[in-house]
Design a protein around this motif. Structure first.
Motif, PDB file in Angstrom:
ATOM      1  N   ALA A   1      50.550   1.446  82.503  1.00 35.28           N
ATOM      2  CA  ALA A   1      51.814   2.030  82.056  1.00 35.28           C
ATOM      3  C   ALA A   1      52.703   2.473  83.213  1.00 35.28           C
ATOM      4  O   ALA A   1      53.911   2.565  83.068  1.00 35.28           O
ATOM      5  CB  ALA A   1      51.553   3.213  81.134  1.00 35.28           C
ATOM      6  N   ALA A   2      52.110   2.733  84.364  1.00 35.02           N
ATOM      7  CA  ALA A   2      52.863   3.299  85.488  1.00 35.02           C
ATOM      8  C   ALA A   2      53.523   2.226  86.343  1.00 35.02           C
ATOM      9  O   ALA A   2      53.021   1.114  86.474  1.00 35.02           O
ATOM     10  CB  ALA A   2      51.944   4.148  86.349  1.00 35.02           C
ATOM     11  N   SER A   3      54.632   2.593  86.932  1.00 38.85           N
ATOM     12  CA  SER A   3      55.368   1.675  87.805  1.00 38.85           C
ATOM     13  C   SER A   3      54.843   1.761  89.233  1.00 38.85           C
ATOM     14  O   SER A   3      53.920   2.505  89.532  1.00 38.85           O
ATOM     15  CB  SER A   3      56.853   2.002  87.771  1.00 38.85           C
TER      16      SER A   3
ATOM     17  N   LYS B   1      53.505   7.661  89.003  1.00 41.06           N
ATOM     18  CA  LYS B   1      53.160   8.287  87.728  1.00 41.06           C
ATOM     19  C   LYS B   1      54.242   8.042  86.683  1.00 41.06           C
ATOM     20  O   LYS B   1      54.142   8.510  85.564  1.00 41.06           O
ATOM     21  CB  LYS B   1      52.968   9.794  87.918  1.00 41.06           C
ATOM     22  N   HIS B   2      55.286   7.302  87.053  1.00 42.90           N
ATOM     23  CA  HIS B   2      56.417   7.073  86.156  1.00 42.90           C
ATOM     24  C   HIS B   2      56.170   5.873  85.255  1.00 42.90           C
ATOM     25  O   HIS B   2      55.580   4.881  85.676  1.00 42.90           O
ATOM     26  CB  HIS B   2      57.693   6.859  86.963  1.00 42.90           C
ATOM     27  N   PHE B   3      56.681   5.968  84.031  1.00 40.33           N
ATOM     28  CA  PHE B   3      56.549   4.864  83.076  1.00 40.33           C
ATOM     29  C   PHE B   3      57.357   3.661  83.539  1.00 40.33           C
ATOM     30  O   PHE B   3      58.489   3.793  83.995  1.00 40.33           O
ATOM     31  CB  PHE B   3      57.025   5.305  81.687  1.00 40.33           C
ATOM     32  N   ALA B   4      56.784   2.487  83.408  1.00 41.47           N
ATOM     33  CA  ALA B   4      57.466   1.240  83.757  1.00 41.47           C
ATOM     34  C   ALA B   4      57.807   0.480  82.471  1.00 41.47           C
ATOM     35  O   ALA B   4      56.932   0.220  81.648  1.00 41.47           O
ATOM     36  CB  ALA B   4      56.573   0.380  84.638  1.00 41.47           C
ATOM     37  N   PRO B   5      59.069   0.118  82.271  1.00 41.67           N
ATOM     38  CA  PRO B   5      59.474  -0.525  81.018  1.00 41.67           C
ATOM     39  C   PRO B   5      59.138  -2.007  80.913  1.00 41.67           C
ATOM     40  O   PRO B   5      59.109  -2.551  79.819  1.00 41.67           O
ATOM     41  CB  PRO B   5      60.995  -0.329  81.004  1.00 41.67           C
TER      42      PRO B   5
END
Length: 108
Positions: free
Chosen positions: A59-61, A86-90
């Motif tokens: 899920a992480a970028s 730790k950021h969401f990757a679309p």
């Protein structure tokens, strides 16, 4: 499945009324910071001699750390390395990897 970035651009406009330039579509779909980190992406980047630090997370970028030369940001330069964030990757890794293949095929 779309075979060019232009087809993706038309799809975004016709189905979602998203008016992105072709360069924006190319930048977003070609940039690994929007891609989910998993083993396939890590292996691809390692094959391009880009080291990736941290544990892949579906899920992480990725974060890109590189030196900017002559005002140009190149994620695939020899001065680049990446880390799992730790950021969401679309963008899914499958879509990102397919985009890399499309870009390779259309630039030949």
């Amino acid at each position: 499945i779309y075979k060019s970035l232009h087809q993706i651009q038309k799809y975004l406009l016709n189905k979602h009324n998203i008016k992105w330039s072709l360069s924006t579509v190319k930048y977003i779909l070609g940039n690994p910071i929007y891609c989910r980190s998993d083993e396939n992406v890590i292996n691809y980047l390692n094959s391009k001699n880009i080291p990736v630090y941290g544990e892949p997370n579906a899920a992480a970028s990725l974060l890109i750390i590189h030196v900017i030369k002559k005002g140009k940001r190149e994620w695939n330069s020899s001065d680049t390395f990446m880390a799992v964030s730790k950021h969401f990757a679309p963008i899914t890794s499958d879509l990102w990897l397919k985009t890399q293949l499309i870009q390779l095929q259309t630039t030949r």
